[in-house]
Write a protein that holds these residues in place. Structure first.
Motif, PDB file in Angstrom:
ATOM      1  N   ALA A  55       0.830  -1.201   0.000  1.00 16.72           N
ATOM      2  CA  ALA A  55       0.000   0.000   0.000  1.00 16.72           C
ATOM      3  C   ALA A  55       0.861   1.246   0.000  1.00 16.72           C
ATOM      4  CB  ALA A  55      -0.932   0.000   1.215  1.00 16.72           C
ATOM      5  N   GLU A  56       0.273   2.318  -0.536  1.00 15.39           N
ATOM      6  CA  GLU A  56       0.906   3.631  -0.532  1.00 15.39           C
ATOM      7  C   GLU A  56      -0.034   4.630   0.124  1.00 15.39           C
ATOM      8  OE1 GLU A  56       1.204   5.181  -4.627  1.00 15.39           O
ATOM      9  OE2 GLU A  56      -0.843   5.915  -4.398  1.00 15.39           O
ATOM     10  N   SER A  57       0.535   5.761   0.524  1.00 20.26           N
ATOM     11  CA  SER A  57      -0.282   6.919   0.864  1.00 20.26           C
ATOM     12  C   SER A  57       0.414   8.163   0.330  1.00 20.26           C
ATOM     13  CB  SER A  57      -0.557   7.012   2.367  1.00 20.26           C
ATOM     14  OG  SER A  57      -1.621   7.923   2.609  1.00 20.26           O
ATOM     15  N   CYS A  58      -0.190   9.327   0.613  1.00 24.53           N
ATOM     16  CA  CYS A  58       0.157  10.552  -0.115  1.00 24.53           C
ATOM     17  C   CYS A  58       0.139  11.751   0.834  1.00 24.53           C
ATOM     18  CB  CYS A  58      -0.865  10.784  -1.230  1.00 24.53           C
ATOM     19  SG  CYS A  58      -1.215   9.336  -2.249  1.00 24.53           S
ATOM     20  N   PRO A  59       0.698  12.887   0.420  1.00 21.04           N
ATOM     21  CA  PRO A  59       0.737  14.064   1.291  1.00 21.04           C
ATOM     22  C   PRO A  59      -0.626  14.512   1.788  1.00 21.04           C
ATOM     23  CG  PRO A  59       2.141  14.393  -0.629  1.00 21.04           C
ATOM     24  CD  PRO A  59       1.394  13.115  -0.860  1.00 21.04           C
ATOM     25  N   GLY A  77      -2.317  26.610 -10.709  1.00 20.69           N
ATOM     26  CA  GLY A  77      -2.836  27.909 -10.286  1.00 20.69           C
ATOM     27  C   GLY A  77      -3.072  28.029  -8.803  1.00 20.69           C
ATOM     28  N   TYR A  78      -2.955  26.944  -8.072  1.00 19.71           N
ATOM     29  CA  TYR A  78      -3.096  26.982  -6.610  1.00 19.71           C
ATOM     30  C   TYR A  78      -2.383  25.772  -6.029  1.00 19.71           C
ATOM     31  CZ  TYR A  78      -6.396  23.089  -6.524  1.00 19.71           C
ATOM     32  OH  TYR A  78      -6.954  21.847  -6.637  1.00 19.71           O
ATOM     33  N   THR A  79      -2.152  25.801  -4.712  1.00 16.82           N
ATOM     34  CA  THR A  79      -1.659  24.637  -3.996  1.00 16.82           C
ATOM     35  C   THR A  79      -2.474  24.480  -2.724  1.00 16.82           C
ATOM     36  OG1 THR A  79       0.193  23.664  -2.756  1.00 16.82           O
ATOM     37  CG2 THR A  79       0.171  26.061  -2.956  1.00 16.82           C
ATOM     38  N   PRO A  80      -2.850  23.261  -2.367  1.00 17.79           N
ATOM     39  CA  PRO A  80      -3.582  23.065  -1.108  1.00 17.79           C
ATOM     40  C   PRO A  80      -2.718  23.294   0.125  1.00 17.79           C
ATOM     41  CG  PRO A  80      -3.127  20.956  -2.158  1.00 17.79           C
ATOM     42  CD  PRO A  80      -2.729  22.014  -3.136  1.00 17.79           C
ATOM     43  N   TYR A  81      -1.417  23.500  -0.082  1.00 18.31           N
ATOM     44  CA  TYR A  81      -0.499  23.689   1.044  1.00 18.31           C
ATOM     45  C   TYR A  81      -0.051  25.144   1.162  1.00 18.31           C
ATOM     46  CZ  TYR A  81      -0.649  18.741   0.138  1.00 18.31           C
ATOM     47  OH  TYR A  81      -1.101  17.465  -0.102  1.00 18.31           O
ATOM     48  N   GLU A  82      -0.827  26.057   0.603  1.00 19.55           N
ATOM     49  CA  GLU A  82      -0.511  27.480   0.632  1.00 19.55           C
ATOM     50  C   GLU A  82      -0.277  27.956   2.074  1.00 19.55           C
ATOM     51  OE1 GLU A  82       0.054  31.196  -1.313  1.00 19.55           O
ATOM     52  OE2 GLU A  82      -0.494  29.290  -2.281  1.00 19.55           O
ATOM     53  N   GLY A  83       0.848  28.665   2.268  1.00 17.68           N
ATOM     54  CA  GLY A  83       1.148  29.249   3.567  1.00 17.68           C
ATOM     55  C   GLY A  83       1.844  28.340   4.547  1.00 17.68           C
ATOM     56  N   ARG A  84       2.026  27.082   4.208  1.00 20.30           N
ATOM     57  CA  ARG A  84       2.682  26.141   5.130  1.00 20.30           C
ATOM     58  C   ARG A  84       4.183  26.411   5.156  1.00 20.30           C
ATOM     59  NH1 ARG A  84       1.913  21.123   7.555  1.00 20.30           N
ATOM     60  NH2 ARG A  84      -0.244  21.039   6.828  1.00 20.30           N
ATOM     61  N   LEU A  85       4.758  26.378   6.361  1.00 19.47           N
ATOM     62  CA  LEU A  85       6.202  26.528   6.522  1.00 19.47           C
ATOM     63  C   LEU A  85       6.868  25.173   6.344  1.00 19.47           C
ATOM     64  CD1 LEU A  85       8.683  28.250   7.321  1.00 19.47           C
ATOM     65  CD2 LEU A  85       8.230  27.582   9.704  1.00 19.47           C
ATOM     66  N   MET A 145     -17.242  17.967  -9.618  1.00 16.70           N
ATOM     67  CA  MET A 145     -15.862  18.433  -9.500  1.00 16.70           C
ATOM     68  C   MET A 145     -14.864  17.354  -9.893  1.00 16.70           C
ATOM     69  SD  MET A 145     -16.328  20.244  -5.810  1.00 16.70           S
ATOM     70  CE  MET A 145     -17.542  21.554  -5.596  1.00 16.70           C
ATOM     71  N   ALA A 146     -13.812  17.766 -10.590  1.00 14.79           N
ATOM     72  CA  ALA A 146     -12.714  16.833 -10.860  1.00 14.79           C
ATOM     73  C   ALA A 146     -12.048  16.457  -9.538  1.00 14.79           C
ATOM     74  CB  ALA A 146     -11.700  17.478 -11.801  1.00 14.79           C
ATOM     75  N   ASN A 147     -11.814  15.165  -9.353  1.00 15.93           N
ATOM     76  CA  ASN A 147     -11.228  14.669  -8.110  1.00 15.93           C
ATOM     77  C   ASN A 147      -9.713  14.654  -8.200  1.00 15.93           C
ATOM     78  OD1 ASN A 147     -13.646  14.171  -6.792  1.00 15.93           O
ATOM     79  ND2 ASN A 147     -13.838  12.114  -7.624  1.00 15.93           N
ATOM     80  N   GLY A 148      -9.054  15.266  -7.236  1.00 14.48           N
ATOM     81  CA  GLY A 148      -7.605  15.210  -7.187  1.00 14.48           C
ATOM     82  C   GLY A 148      -7.006  16.532  -6.768  1.00 14.48           C
ATOM     83  N   VAL A 149      -5.790  16.463  -6.220  1.00  6.50           N
ATOM     84  CA  VAL A 149      -5.084  17.662  -5.792  1.00  6.50           C
ATOM     85  C   VAL A 149      -3.664  17.634  -6.347  1.00  6.50           C
ATOM     86  CG1 VAL A 149      -6.439  17.957  -3.685  1.00  6.50           C
ATOM     87  CG2 VAL A 149      -4.355  16.588  -3.617  1.00  6.50           C
ATOM     88  N   PRO A 150      -3.063  18.808  -6.573  1.00  3.95           N
ATOM     89  CA  PRO A 150      -1.666  18.848  -7.004  1.00  3.95           C
ATOM     90  C   PRO A 150      -0.723  18.595  -5.838  1.00  3.95           C
ATOM     91  CG  PRO A 150      -2.511  21.079  -6.769  1.00  3.95           C
ATOM     92  CD  PRO A 150      -3.674  20.149  -6.510  1.00  3.95           C
ATOM     93  N   GLY A 151       0.486  18.108  -6.135  1.00  2.00           N
ATOM     94  CA  GLY A 151       1.443  17.869  -5.055  1.00  2.00           C
ATOM     95  C   GLY A 151       2.784  17.341  -5.516  1.00  2.00           C
ATOM     96  N   LEU A 152       3.033  17.343  -6.815  1.00  3.23           N
ATOM     97  CA  LEU A 152       4.242  16.726  -7.359  1.00  3.23           C
ATOM     98  C   LEU A 152       5.512  17.379  -6.828  1.00  3.23           C
ATOM     99  CD1 LEU A 152       5.261  14.589  -9.347  1.00  3.23           C
ATOM    100  CD2 LEU A 152       4.903  16.217 -11.191  1.00  3.23           C
ATOM    101  N   GLU A 153       5.556  18.700  -6.794  1.00  2.00           N
ATOM    102  CA  GLU A 153       6.764  19.410  -6.370  1.00  2.00           C
ATOM    103  C   GLU A 153       6.956  19.378  -4.859  1.00  2.00           C
ATOM    104  OE1 GLU A 153       8.910  23.751  -7.204  1.00  2.00           O
ATOM    105  OE2 GLU A 153       7.220  23.049  -8.422  1.00  2.00           O
ATOM    106  N   LEU A 154       5.854  19.378  -4.105  1.00  2.00           N
ATOM    107  CA  LEU A 154       5.941  19.470  -2.648  1.00  2.00           C
ATOM    108  C   LEU A 154       5.979  18.123  -1.952  1.00  2.00           C
ATOM    109  CD1 LEU A 154       3.477  22.437  -2.060  1.00  2.00           C
ATOM    110  CD2 LEU A 154       5.959  22.480  -1.825  1.00  2.00           C
ATOM    111  N   ARG A 155       5.750  17.033  -2.694  1.00  2.00           N
ATOM    112  CA  ARG A 155       5.700  15.700  -2.072  1.00  2.00           C
ATOM    113  C   ARG A 155       6.900  15.448  -1.166  1.00  2.00           C
ATOM    114  NH1 ARG A 155       7.763  10.099  -3.663  1.00  2.00           N
ATOM    115  NH2 ARG A 155       9.204  11.290  -4.981  1.00  2.00           N
ATOM    116  N   VAL A 156       8.114  15.545  -1.704  1.00  2.00           N
ATOM    117  CA  VAL A 156       9.299  15.171  -0.932  1.00  2.00           C
ATOM    118  C   VAL A 156       9.655  16.236   0.111  1.00  2.00           C
ATOM    119  CG1 VAL A 156      11.637  14.273  -1.076  1.00  2.00           C
ATOM    120  CG2 VAL A 156      10.063  13.892  -2.974  1.00  2.00           C
ATOM    121  N   PRO A 157       9.631  17.540  -0.217  1.00  2.00           N
ATOM    122  CA  PRO A 157       9.918  18.528   0.825  1.00  2.00           C
ATOM    123  C   PRO A 157       8.982  18.446   2.031  1.00  2.00           C
ATOM    124  CG  PRO A 157      10.130  19.556  -1.331  1.00  2.00           C
ATOM    125  CD  PRO A 157       9.558  18.177  -1.564  1.00  2.00           C
ATOM    126  N   LEU A 158       7.703  18.180   1.812  1.00  2.00           N
ATOM    127  CA  LEU A 158       6.786  18.056   2.947  1.00  2.00           C
ATOM    128  C   LEU A 158       7.186  16.912   3.870  1.00  2.00           C
ATOM    129  CD1 LEU A 158       3.353  18.674   1.181  1.00  2.00           C
ATOM    130  CD2 LEU A 158       4.304  20.062   3.035  1.00  2.00           C
TER     131      LEU A 158
END
Length: 498
Positions: free
Chosen positions: A265-269, A421-429, A342-355
């Motif tokens: 199994a896998e999981s995601c940010p 055009g957006y990220t669900p992790y906006e403002g996160r340190l 609504m289209a299902n899914g969120v972006p996260g390719l660039e932030l996956r590993v840094p998070l």
């Protein structure tokens, strides 16, 4: 005669290599790691990594790039923007999905997808195949040929009207995968539970984004996962449950593995850093956080962390699904869009590993070796590209990410490289970031600048998935079914006939 120079030497770093942390240099020739040790000869280019981590480049084995969804929506990212985004986040290999929709033939799907990637990708890539039409020609000819050509993983859906396979079809696919040596990835949600709940909600006027999380009740994920595991046990072939979200599902998978079930199994940010409350934002803002399964709650987040820590969850992927927040993606009906549209899914390719570096490794939830396994090594093993990818080893591709753990970044979409055009992790340190990224010996990112041209990534024909490293221990209880041997004899007969 003086010793031959390296094309690239990375010096003085903390190199994480196969369970060890070495204060060492890494020498690269012709795109391959040629030496690891102290005091290596100079390179044509030297990079000083003093005080920084030198880690394997990330492998993201679940991302949607330049792909039509089951609803017919094209994602915002093509192979150029997606692979650039991946590289800036420390990922050097992606494995997205060539999607067969109803009525489409696999050879045509693969030819089109390969062309798109070949023209644009800046890092290396392989393909999975999404399967929606498991007819006789597909199972007996087209799929075996694709597997032979290096596409050794197949994704199937247990939900979505235009994508789902029934249990009989799933068994056909599992039997074919066992025969051909492929891995089956399963999107496990109970379609009829979701459809029934969604209809009740819409009929009652409950259409806002937050009701997406109610329609996709955690029991839908757990039931379908249990059924998928049973189907895999019947055929005795490995399966991988993608994007696990709920704590009860993690517990179910853990229990099945203790019995010896060949389930991974896998999981995601989104299941570590978002919750269902994010879907309950003003107006339609919650649509930015809609994915399937949806994020759950704090208890489920902790269950996902435990799953990563104890090996129940073996890979950490982005499930990057780049849908814009407009009529082309999340809001096809504008202000009248319901959660069903609504289209299902969120972006996260660039932030996956840094998070995960920030919240997992630097906060002590994971050690550095677990971090490397979850972001790179286990993906390479599970999907047949190890040890070429996913490890810093002499003879492996020189895919490296040099991490500055002291760098602090406040996430803003403007700093990212996708086209959503957006990220669900906006403002996160986020603490820690890859400052230099190397793909096959080429510096592709350095100090915030891209140094790779479109089309310079290479296609990876993958070998047989290696599930042995992360396999559960054998259990006698798994062999108490006296009919299991007879079923296997039927499968061997079918394989011989094929």
């Amino acid at each position: 005669m003086s010793e031959e120079r390296f094309d690239l030497t990375v010096r003085n770093g903390r190199v994480v290599s196969e369970g060890q942390v070495l204060l060492a240099d890494v020498g690269v020739r012709q795109g391959v790691i040629a030496a690891i040790g102290e005091g290596l000869v100079p390179g044509v280019r030297d990079v000083d990594a003093r005080g920084r981590w030198v880690l394997p480049g990330g492998v993201d084995s679940h991302c949607h790039i330049e792909q039509f969804s089951g609803m017919g929506v094209m994602g915002a990212d093509d192979f150029y923007s997606a692979t650039v985004s991946a590289a800036f986040g420390g990922t050097t290999t992606v494995i997205p999905f060539a999607a067969q929709h109803r009525g489409m033939k696999i050879p045509a799907v693969l030819e089109d997808y390969a062309r798109r990637a070949r023209e644009k990708a800046v890092i290396d890539y392989g393909f999975h195949l999404i399967l929606t039409n498991p007819d006789e020609d597909t199972l007996s000819r087209d799929l075996p040929q694709a597997i032979h050509d290096g596409i050794t993983s197949i994704k199937v859906y247990m939900t979505y009207d235009r994508m789902k396979l029934d249990d009989h079809q799933l068994l056909d696919v599992l039997a074919m995968a066992q025969r051909e040596g492929a891995l089956v990835m399963v999107h496990a949600e109970n379609h009829d539970m979701i459809k029934w709940l969604a209809q009740k909600l819409v009929d009652s006027g409950h259409t806002r984004p937050k009701y997406h999380a109610i329609a996709h009740d955690p029991l839908a994920e757990t039931e379908a996962t249990n059924r998928a595991i049973a189907l895999g046990r019947l055929i005795d072939t490995p399966i991988l449950i993608v994007h696990v979200a709920g704590g009860e599902t993690v517990d179910l998978i853990r229990h099945a593995r203790t019995l010896g079930a060949k389930v991974f199994a896998e999981s995601c940010p989104q299941y570590l850093f978002l919750t269902a409350e994010d879907l309950d934002r003003t107006g339609l803002e919650g649509a930015k956080f809609c994915c399937s399964p949806p994020p759950r709650d704090g208890a489920s987040q902790e269950a996902i962390w435990r799953g990563f820590q104890d090996g129940t969850l073996v890979t950490y992927s982005s499930d990057h699904a780049p849908y814009r927040f407009d009529e082309t993606g999340k809001l096809p009906k504008g202000e009248k869009t319901t959660f069903k549209d609504m289209a299902n899914g969120v972006p996260g390719l660039e932030l996956r590993v840094p998070l995960l570096f920030s919240e997992g490794f630097l906060k002590g939830r994971l050690d550095i070796h677990q971090f490397v396994e979850l972001t790179a090594t286990n993906h390479a093993r599970m999907y047949g590209i190890f040890p070429r990818k996913g490890v810093i080893r002499v003879g492996s591709d020189a895919d490296l990410a040099i991490w500055d753990e002291d760098r602090e970044t406040v996430v803003r979409h403007e700093m990212l490289h996708d086209q959503v055009g957006y990220t669900p992790y906006e403002g996160r340190l986020v603490r820690g970031w890859p400052t230099v990224v190397v793909s096959r010996g080429r510096i592709v990112v350095e100090d915030g600048m891209l140094h790779a041209a479109r089309g310079t990534g290479k296609y990876l024909a993958r070998g047989t998935p290696d599930v042995s490293r992360n396999a559960p221990a054998p259990s006698e209880r798994m062999h108490e079914r006296p009919q299991a041997g007879f079923i296997q004899s039927l499968l061997r007969r079918d394989a011989k006939a094929a």
